[in-house]
Design a protein around this motif. Structure first.
Motif, PDB file in Angstrom:
ATOM      1  N   ARG A  41     -14.932  -1.051   2.321  1.00 50.48           N
ATOM      2  CA  ARG A  41     -14.854  -1.340   1.273  1.00 50.48           C
ATOM      3  C   ARG A  41     -13.261  -1.403   1.730  1.00 50.48           C
ATOM      4  O   ARG A  41     -12.296  -0.920   2.322  1.00 50.48           O
ATOM      5  N   ARG A  42     -12.924  -2.690   0.324  1.00 47.17           N
ATOM      6  CA  ARG A  42     -10.898  -2.513   0.929  1.00 47.17           C
ATOM      7  C   ARG A  42     -10.733  -0.928   0.446  1.00 47.17           C
ATOM      8  O   ARG A  42     -10.849  -0.552  -0.692  1.00 47.17           O
ATOM      9  N   LEU A  43      -8.573  -0.551   0.917  1.00 48.11           N
ATOM     10  CA  LEU A  43      -8.918   0.154   0.045  1.00 48.11           C
ATOM     11  C   LEU A  43      -8.005   0.280  -0.616  1.00 48.11           C
ATOM     12  O   LEU A  43      -8.255   1.630  -1.765  1.00 48.11           O
ATOM     13  N   VAL A  44      -7.757  -0.728  -1.695  1.00 45.04           N
ATOM     14  CA  VAL A  44      -7.352  -0.548  -2.784  1.00 45.04           C
ATOM     15  C   VAL A  44      -8.938  -0.711  -3.519  1.00 45.04           C
ATOM     16  O   VAL A  44      -8.090   0.430  -4.905  1.00 45.04           O
ATOM     17  N   GLU A  45      -9.819  -0.831  -3.657  1.00 43.78           N
ATOM     18  CA  GLU A  45     -10.939  -0.542  -4.410  1.00 43.78           C
ATOM     19  C   GLU A  45     -11.157   1.103  -4.223  1.00 43.78           C
ATOM     20  O   GLU A  45     -11.715   1.502  -5.287  1.00 43.78           O
ATOM     21  N   VAL A  46     -11.312   1.324  -3.201  1.00 47.41           N
ATOM     22  CA  VAL A  46     -11.138   3.191  -3.357  1.00 47.41           C
ATOM     23  C   VAL A  46     -10.330   4.097  -3.444  1.00 47.41           C
ATOM     24  O   VAL A  46     -10.407   4.790  -4.601  1.00 47.41           O
ATOM     25  N   ALA A  47      -9.149   2.998  -3.991  1.00 50.67           N
ATOM     26  CA  ALA A  47      -7.952   3.470  -4.683  1.00 50.67           C
ATOM     27  C   ALA A  47      -8.115   3.810  -6.067  1.00 50.67           C
ATOM     28  O   ALA A  47      -7.798   4.942  -6.482  1.00 50.67           O
ATOM     29  N   SER A  48      -8.464   2.760  -6.314  1.00 54.25           N
ATOM     30  CA  SER A  48      -8.557   2.736  -7.814  1.00 54.25           C
ATOM     31  C   SER A  48     -10.183   3.289  -8.820  1.00 54.25           C
ATOM     32  O   SER A  48      -9.759   4.342  -9.797  1.00 54.25           O
ATOM     33  N   GLU A  49     -10.502   3.825  -7.465  1.00 57.52           N
ATOM     34  CA  GLU A  49     -11.879   4.290  -7.656  1.00 57.52           C
ATOM     35  C   GLU A  49     -11.492   5.924  -8.113  1.00 57.52           C
ATOM     36  O   GLU A  49     -11.333   7.086  -9.312  1.00 57.52           O
ATOM     37  N   ILE A  50     -10.559   6.335  -7.069  1.00 56.03           N
ATOM     38  CA  ILE A  50      -9.704   7.629  -7.531  1.00 56.03           C
ATOM     39  C   ILE A  50      -9.203   7.955  -8.408  1.00 56.03           C
ATOM     40  O   ILE A  50      -9.143   8.753  -9.134  1.00 56.03           O
ATOM     41  N   THR A  51      -8.263   6.883  -9.044  1.00 53.70           N
ATOM     42  CA  THR A  51      -6.880   6.778  -9.510  1.00 53.70           C
ATOM     43  C   THR A  51      -7.912   7.264 -10.966  1.00 53.70           C
ATOM     44  O   THR A  51      -7.886   7.790 -12.580  1.00 53.70           O
ATOM     45  N   SER A  52      -9.061   5.988 -11.360  1.00 52.12           N
ATOM     46  CA  SER A  52      -9.820   5.918 -12.489  1.00 52.12           C
ATOM     47  C   SER A  52     -10.510   7.354 -13.292  1.00 52.12           C
ATOM     48  O   SER A  52     -10.744   7.501 -14.014  1.00 52.12           O
ATOM     49  N   ARG A  53     -10.793   8.062 -12.051  1.00 44.96           N
ATOM     50  CA  ARG A  53     -10.831   9.202 -12.372  1.00 44.96           C
ATOM     51  C   ARG A  53     -11.041  10.548 -12.787  1.00 44.96           C
ATOM     52  O   ARG A  53     -11.821  11.495 -13.914  1.00 44.96           O
ATOM     53  N   SER A  54      -9.463   9.974 -12.571  1.00 39.21           N
ATOM     54  CA  SER A  54      -8.574  10.961 -13.612  1.00 39.21           C
ATOM     55  C   SER A  54      -7.917  10.679 -14.595  1.00 39.21           C
ATOM     56  O   SER A  54      -6.680  11.202 -15.336  1.00 39.21           O
ATOM     57  N   ARG A  55      -7.984   9.611 -14.711  1.00 40.84           N
ATOM     58  CA  ARG A  55      -7.547   8.876 -16.083  1.00 40.84           C
ATOM     59  C   ARG A  55      -8.396   9.534 -17.847  1.00 40.84           C
ATOM     60  O   ARG A  55      -9.646  10.149 -17.372  1.00 40.84           O
TER      61      ARG A  55
END
Length: 55
Positions: A41-55
């Motif tokens: 997966r693209r780096l930004v896709e995984v990053a987005s998933e991580i940040t969305s979990r904490s919102r």
């Protein structure tokens, strides 16, 4: 603009990983990169998933 947004998302995820796992920024970025590569997966896709979990 997209690159700037992607960079911010990646930076936020790296910061979260570093804080959660008590790692340096470089270690957290490497971990994020390994996660993305292992899932093809693209780096930004995984990053987005991580940040969305904490919102």
């Amino acid at each position: 603009m997209l690159a700037l947004t992607d960079g911010r998302e990646i930076s936020a995820a790296v910061g979260m990983l570093a804080e959660r796992h008590q790692r340096t920024i470089d270690q957290a970025f490497s971990a994020l990169r390994v996660m993305a590569r292992s899932e093809s997966r693209r780096l930004v896709e995984v990053a987005s998933e991580i940040t969305s979990r904490s919102r």
